[in-house]
Design an enzyme around this catalytic site. Sequence first.
Site, short mmCIF file in Angstrom:
data_model
loop_
_atom_site.label_atom_id
_atom_site.label_comp_id
_atom_site.label_asym_id
_atom_site.label_seq_id
_atom_site.Cartn_x
_atom_site.Cartn_y
_atom_site.Cartn_z
N ASP A 151 0.86 -1.18 0.00
CA ASP A 151 0.00 0.00 0.00
C ASP A 151 0.91 1.24 0.00
O ASP A 151 1.74 1.39 0.90
CB ASP A 151 -0.88 -0.04 1.26
N GLU A 193 29.96 4.85 6.04
CA GLU A 193 29.86 3.40 6.25
C GLU A 193 29.70 2.72 4.88
O GLU A 193 29.28 1.58 4.80
CB GLU A 193 28.73 3.06 7.21
N CYS A 242 25.80 5.47 11.38
CA CYS A 242 25.31 6.83 11.10
C CYS A 242 25.84 7.86 12.09
O CYS A 242 25.44 9.03 12.04
CB CYS A 242 23.78 6.82 11.06
N THR A 261 13.89 2.38 2.74
CA THR A 261 14.69 3.33 3.54
C THR A 261 16.10 3.50 2.97
O THR A 261 17.03 3.81 3.69
CB THR A 261 14.75 2.93 5.03
N SER A 299 16.14 -1.92 15.94
CA SER A 299 16.91 -0.69 15.76
C SER A 299 16.08 0.54 16.19
O SER A 299 16.59 1.45 16.87
CB SER A 299 17.31 -0.56 14.30
N HIS A 337 18.42 12.23 13.88
CA HIS A 337 18.93 11.37 12.81
C HIS A 337 17.70 10.79 12.12
O HIS A 337 16.88 10.14 12.76
CB HIS A 337 19.81 10.27 13.41
N LYS A 366 9.10 9.19 15.86
CA LYS A 366 8.86 8.23 16.95
C LYS A 366 9.61 8.66 18.22
O LYS A 366 9.09 8.54 19.32
CB LYS A 366 9.32 6.84 16.54
N ASN A 396 17.61 8.05 2.68
CA ASN A 396 18.59 7.83 3.74
C ASN A 396 19.99 8.24 3.29
O ASN A 396 20.48 7.78 2.26
CB ASN A 396 18.57 6.33 4.08
N SER A 412 23.85 3.05 14.52
CA SER A 412 23.56 1.68 14.97
C SER A 412 24.85 1.01 15.42
O SER A 412 25.94 1.34 14.98
CB SER A 412 22.96 0.87 13.83
N1 COA Z 1 -0.91 3.21 5.85
C1 COA Z 1 -0.20 3.93 6.75
N2 COA Z 1 0.75 3.39 7.57
C2 COA Z 1 1.01 2.06 7.42
C3 COA Z 1 0.32 1.27 6.49
C4 COA Z 1 -0.68 1.90 5.68
N3 COA Z 1 -1.37 1.22 4.76
N4 COA Z 1 0.79 0.01 6.57
C5 COA Z 1 1.75 0.02 7.54
N5 COA Z 1 1.88 1.26 8.05
C6 COA Z 1 2.80 1.72 9.08
C7 COA Z 1 2.97 0.73 10.23
O1 COA Z 1 1.93 0.88 11.18
C8 COA Z 1 4.31 1.13 10.76
O2 COA Z 1 4.19 2.29 11.54
P1 COA Z 1 4.88 2.35 12.99
O3 COA Z 1 6.35 2.13 12.75
O4 COA Z 1 4.56 3.73 13.47
O5 COA Z 1 4.28 1.26 13.79
C9 COA Z 1 5.09 1.54 9.50
O6 COA Z 1 4.11 1.78 8.50
C10 COA Z 1 6.03 0.48 8.99
O7 COA Z 1 5.31 -0.71 8.91
P2 COA Z 1 5.97 -2.08 9.32
O8 COA Z 1 4.97 -3.14 9.15
O9 COA Z 1 6.66 -1.95 10.64
O10 COA Z 1 7.05 -2.16 8.14
P3 COA Z 1 8.17 -3.18 7.86
O11 COA Z 1 8.00 -4.46 8.59
O12 COA Z 1 8.25 -3.26 6.38
O13 COA Z 1 9.50 -2.49 8.43
C11 COA Z 1 11.24 -0.90 8.82
C12 COA Z 1 9.77 -1.11 8.41
C13 COA Z 1 11.51 0.56 8.98
C14 COA Z 1 11.51 -1.61 10.12
C15 COA Z 1 12.12 -1.49 7.68
O14 COA Z 1 11.95 -0.71 6.53
C16 COA Z 1 13.58 -1.54 8.03
O15 COA Z 1 14.06 -2.48 8.65
N6 COA Z 1 14.35 -0.51 7.62
C17 COA Z 1 15.72 -0.37 8.03
C18 COA Z 1 15.73 0.60 9.16
C19 COA Z 1 16.95 0.48 10.03
O16 COA Z 1 17.25 -0.54 10.59
N7 COA Z 1 17.67 1.53 10.17
C20 COA Z 1 18.80 1.52 11.05
C21 COA Z 1 19.48 2.80 10.95
S1 COA Z 1 19.07 3.89 12.26
#
Ligand code: COA
Length: 384
Positions: A29, A79, A111, A152, A201, A233, A242, A275, A307
Amino acid sequence: MDIGIEKIGFYTPKQYIDIVELAQARNQDPDKFTIGIGQDKQAVPAVYEDAVTMAAEASNQILDSDNKSDIGLVIVGTESSVDESKAAALYLTELLNLPENVRAFEIKEACYGATAGLQMAKNFVAAHPDKKALVVASDIARYGINTPGEVTQGAGSVAMLISSEPKVLKLTDQTVYMSRNVGDFWRPTFSKTAFARGKFSNQIYIEFFETLWARYQKEFGATADDFKAMLYHIPYTKMGAKAMRTLDGKISAEKYAQLQTEYQASIKFGREVGNLYTGSLYLGLISYLLNSDVKPDDNLLLFSYGSGAVGELYSAEVVDGFKDNINVQAIKSVIDDREKISISDYEKIFSDSIEDGQSVDPETVTGKFYLKEIKENERLYSAK
Ligand code: COA
């Protein structure tokens, strides 16, 4: 003596993908990516771009023959290193015609690298007030095609000239930091893409912010009211939001609403680029300075997180005339004058690479600095 950012520059690659199109291609979505993650576009680096070329582009925006001769320290925080041994900063000394009487090296701590460089540069200028330091954050964030982290990704570089004549931001001595061995994100030497426990993370990032904010308040007798904005960051723009949420109910509703407004100004450019890893906080700073109503003498609180993990929370003061000392036009055109490419073109570029014995046709290069060839396994760069 005042010490801080005298100049700040930014570069991101000339091509990008639309996040809605990425969501469609991945059967997600689009709201999840644009609202849930908080991104609109993602920078796609060309095959001849890397941490070195992007660092050179961002630095070139802020350097001239006058300030180059005063530089005594060159630090690249990255990195996305191009070599396990040689520092990206050394390629920069040649590409940018920097003097030889400099200390040039690279810092890695996910980062957090650029913040480590910035604080080191502050100490260097305190010891050598007539010298300047070039600190560059430069990264390509790569998680891989069709991975949860793909949304990301991003790429770009922020260059900062640190001196005893801060014309953009004064760094204060008020800083708190912490380090802990955590397995939230890593990239083994064999891998071009990162491994992340994304949700873990998020959790550590928020915990570090809360811990450091409590410590900062206690150590310096500070409150949220002391700051015009809190900058985070932002590997993706939902992440800082958050951390900010942890303040809800703990500070006045009016201050919380105002900090949220400021936050929106700080993520405007990040939404468009994605990012930058270690440059993300500093792209947020540029975005904030150019898109908010911030005034000279306003105090900012900056949260840096790498991280692995290191966190630092420090304050800075906006300097009178800061906008006149940022090349606003150049930064806007870096963001506005880009070409959208299709998801299938992005996937091709993602898996493309220059191998030993191959060279790049300069006619295909859109910027000034590029990886010209790899010869005997050595990367050779050039400027157009
Ligand atoms: N409409 C609006 N929001 C939606 C949605 C929709 N249709 N579907 C999902 N969402 C929201 C979820 O509620 C969630 O929000 P929240 O984080 O406030 O709870 C967000 O979108 C992400 O959804 P989620 O199911 O958690 O996504 P994911 O399992 O694909 O993972 C990350 C998202 C960010 C964890 C993933 O992209 C990731 O691992 N990125 C790397 C980030 C990282 O490790 N960075 C480290 C450096 S600091």
